[in-house]
Design an enzyme around this catalytic site. Structure first.
Site, short mmCIF file in Angstrom:
data_model
loop_
_atom_site.label_atom_id
_atom_site.label_comp_id
_atom_site.label_asym_id
_atom_site.label_seq_id
_atom_site.Cartn_x
_atom_site.Cartn_y
_atom_site.Cartn_z
N ILE A 1 -14.43 -36.10 -33.84
CA ILE A 1 -14.49 -37.24 -34.76
C ILE A 1 -15.58 -38.22 -34.33
O ILE A 1 -16.21 -38.87 -35.15
CB ILE A 1 -13.11 -37.98 -34.77
N GLU B 1 -0.71 -28.02 -10.34
CA GLU B 1 0.77 -28.05 -10.28
C GLU B 1 1.41 -27.01 -11.20
O GLU B 1 2.43 -27.26 -11.84
CB GLU B 1 1.30 -29.46 -10.57
N GLU C 1 0.04 -20.80 -17.74
CA GLU C 1 0.60 -19.43 -17.71
C GLU C 1 1.83 -19.38 -16.80
O GLU C 1 2.80 -18.68 -17.08
CB GLU C 1 -0.47 -18.44 -17.23
N1 COS Z 1 13.99 -25.33 -7.14
C1 COS Z 1 14.66 -24.77 -6.10
N2 COS Z 1 14.57 -23.45 -5.78
C2 COS Z 1 13.75 -22.69 -6.53
C3 COS Z 1 13.03 -23.19 -7.62
C4 COS Z 1 13.18 -24.57 -7.92
N3 COS Z 1 12.53 -25.13 -8.95
N4 COS Z 1 12.31 -22.20 -8.18
C5 COS Z 1 12.59 -21.10 -7.49
N5 COS Z 1 13.45 -21.39 -6.49
C6 COS Z 1 14.04 -20.46 -5.53
C7 COS Z 1 14.62 -19.27 -6.27
O1 COS Z 1 15.95 -19.53 -6.67
C8 COS Z 1 14.53 -18.17 -5.24
O2 COS Z 1 15.59 -18.34 -4.30
P1 COS Z 1 16.40 -17.09 -3.72
O3 COS Z 1 15.37 -16.27 -2.97
O4 COS Z 1 17.41 -17.74 -2.83
O5 COS Z 1 16.95 -16.38 -4.92
C9 COS Z 1 13.24 -18.48 -4.49
O6 COS Z 1 13.01 -19.87 -4.70
C10 COS Z 1 12.06 -17.65 -4.99
O7 COS Z 1 11.91 -17.87 -6.39
P2 COS Z 1 11.16 -16.85 -7.34
O8 COS Z 1 11.74 -15.50 -7.15
O9 COS Z 1 11.14 -17.43 -8.73
O10 COS Z 1 9.69 -16.83 -6.70
P3 COS Z 1 8.34 -16.31 -7.26
O11 COS Z 1 7.46 -16.01 -6.11
O12 COS Z 1 8.54 -15.23 -8.26
O13 COS Z 1 7.79 -17.66 -8.00
C11 COS Z 1 6.43 -18.87 -9.57
C12 COS Z 1 7.00 -17.56 -9.04
C13 COS Z 1 5.24 -18.44 -10.40
C14 COS Z 1 7.45 -19.58 -10.44
C15 COS Z 1 6.03 -19.85 -8.41
O14 COS Z 1 5.25 -19.17 -7.46
C16 COS Z 1 5.23 -21.06 -8.93
O15 COS Z 1 5.80 -22.04 -9.41
N6 COS Z 1 3.88 -20.97 -8.84
C17 COS Z 1 3.00 -22.08 -9.21
C18 COS Z 1 2.78 -22.92 -8.02
C19 COS Z 1 2.03 -24.14 -8.30
O16 COS Z 1 2.49 -25.01 -9.01
N7 COS Z 1 0.84 -24.23 -7.67
C20 COS Z 1 0.07 -25.39 -7.77
C21 COS Z 1 0.09 -26.09 -6.45
S1 COS Z 1 0.22 -27.81 -6.51
S2 COS Z 1 -1.49 -28.39 -7.20
#
Ligand code: COS
Length: 396
Positions: A344, A370, A374
């Site tokens: 705009i 954070e 995706e």
């Molecule tokens: N609060 C508390 N516990 C959590 C949780 C939350 N929000 N999310 C997951 N957990 C726990 C799960 O319950 C699981 O516990 P158990 O092993 O006791 O069952 C454990 O943590 C592992 O969780 P999960 O299996 O979901 O792990 P993954 O490796 O598959 O996680 C994602 C995948 C993609 C969700 C995660 O790696 C993520 O959030 N990535 C993005 C990170 C990010 O934000 N990076 C930017 C950095 S800051 S600029």
């Protein structure tokens, strides 16, 4: 100046939220324009100091350490980020980092650690940072390679690299996540407080980005820290990180909302004053369609952000899905709202020094940091799939 519209009349808010928002907006309008803007390090230091002295960083620490609320109040954090982002991207950034860089300590740190760290952060005398990402562990946190190994009975030693660390180079401390090895994957990480002057910690490089702010790669080379600097128990690091992000992801949505609201404000003022074809830009129906689409996307984002914040504040143990929805929708909507604002504005929209050009650069990183969009989609879908009743939680 840009306003929150009728947001504060919504049932998500209490009187103290309205009071906080009014005071912060008035302070920001008078104080922020006078702070330095050129050198990002100096600009951030000045904003942390000013926010601390004015008492607004009390929103980033719990009441036991001079904060505003018993636990971090996510609605207050979101209001602060929305109000600051609408006015000054670096003010939002510095406010957010004081919270993110101590959130894990507020949630899981020892009393002694909280006493040592939080008052300085609250007063704007100590700059905080959160060091989770690595070159090959951004979205896949559990793949991190930085190690924490025992060094005698009372110390651990950290080795590795963290990158894209906000406040890297100006922070007084870093909350660092490392592989401590209790189990493979997510269950073998721990969190540690590392003071910036710890021998073995260095800034490997400063990173220049499209919307400049302090960002760096940190190197840990036999960096020895006392065991009492661990945040939470051994192996709790992943959960501490996720619990911290559960709070702060909604606030990223709020910052995006602030940028988008400002872009909509700029769009409406430009469309009502710019003359063409014998009328104003706002007389053209295609401009009206753009304005309407942006207004709808701003309101939708606001509802999701404050729904997530309110859900957390009223005591939900986890708001992973709500926070992911808020961050995903608010950041993606803001990108579109700001892009329309640039369109705009025509040639002005891509001209340095014009607000929408700055917003166009500011918004981009929010769809990545954070948890990229995706990742938010993965989090939302997994939550629904693991709990097939998740869509029907209500009683009716
Ligand atoms: N609060 C508390 N516990 C959590 C949780 C939350 N929000 N999310 C997951 N957990 C726990 C799960 O319950 C699981 O516990 P158990 O092993 O006791 O069952 C454990 O943590 C592992 O969780 P999960 O299996 O979901 O792990 P993954 O490796 O598959 O996680 C994602 C995948 C993609 C969700 C995660 O790696 C993520 O959030 N990535 C993005 C990170 C990010 O934000 N990076 C930017 C950095 S800051 S600029």
């Amino acid at each position: 100046m840009v306003s929150l519209g009728d947001t504060l009349d919504w049932p998500f808010f209490e009187a103290h939220h309205r009071d906080f928002a009014e005071k912060l907006a008035a302070w920001a309008d008078t104080t922020l324009p006078g702070l330095p803007h050129d050198d990002v390090d100096a600009a951030c230091r000045a904003r942390v100091k000013a926010l601390g002295e004015a008492g607004f960083l009390r929103a980033a620490v719990p009441a036991a350490h001079g904060g505003l609320h018993a636990a971090l109040d996510v609605r207050t954090l979101c209001l602060a980020r929305e109000i600051l982002a609408a006015r000054d991207g670096l003010a939002d950034f510095t406010f957010a980092m004081q919270g993110l860089g101590t959130g894990s300590i507020s949630i899981a740190g020892s009393d002694a650690m909280r006493l040592r760290i939080l008052p300085g952060v609250r007063d704007g005398k100590r700059i905080a940072a959160f060091a989770l990402s690595e070159k090959e562990a951004g979205s896949d946190v559990a793949a991190m390679a930085t190690t924490a190994t025992p060094d005698g009975n009372a110390h651990i030693r950290i080795d590795g690299e963290k990158t894209w660390i906000s406040n890297g180079g100006i922070a007084d401390h870093y909350v660092v996540f490392a592989r401590s090895g209790e189990a493979p994957g997510a269950r073998g990480l721990s969190a540690y407080l590392v003071e910036a002057d710890t021998p073995g910690l260095s800034i490997a490089e400063r990173i220049d980005v499209i919307a400049p702010h302090p960002l760096a790669t940190l190197r840990f080379d036999a960096c020895r820290i006392p065991l009492e600097n661990r945040i939470g128990g051994p192996g709790d690091g992943f959960k501490v990180a996720m619990a911290t992000l559960d709070i702060f992801r909604s606030t990223v949505g709020a910052a995006a909302l602030g940028f988008a609201r400002r872009a909509l404000h700029e769009t409406v003022s430009h469309a009502s004053s710019r003359k063409l074809f014998g009328g104003t830009l706002g007389d053209l129906q295609l401009s009206q369609a753009a304005i309407a689409d942006s207004a709808a996307e701003v309101d939708a984002a606001a509802l999701l952000v404050y729904r997530a914040a309110w859900t957390k504040d009223r005591g939900a143990a986890r708001v992973t899905r709500e926070a992911a929805l808020a961050k995903l929708v608010a950041t993606e909507n803001a990108q579109r709202v700001i892009d329309r604002a640039v369109q705009i504005h025509g040639g002005l929209g891509v001209t340095r020094g014009v607000k929408v050009e700055e917003l166009y650069r500011e918004i981009r990183a929010l769809r990545i940091y954070e948890g990229a969009s995706e990742v938010q989609k993965i989090v939302i879908a997994r939550d629904l799939l693991k709990n097939t009743d998740g869509q029907n939680k209500g009683k009716i």
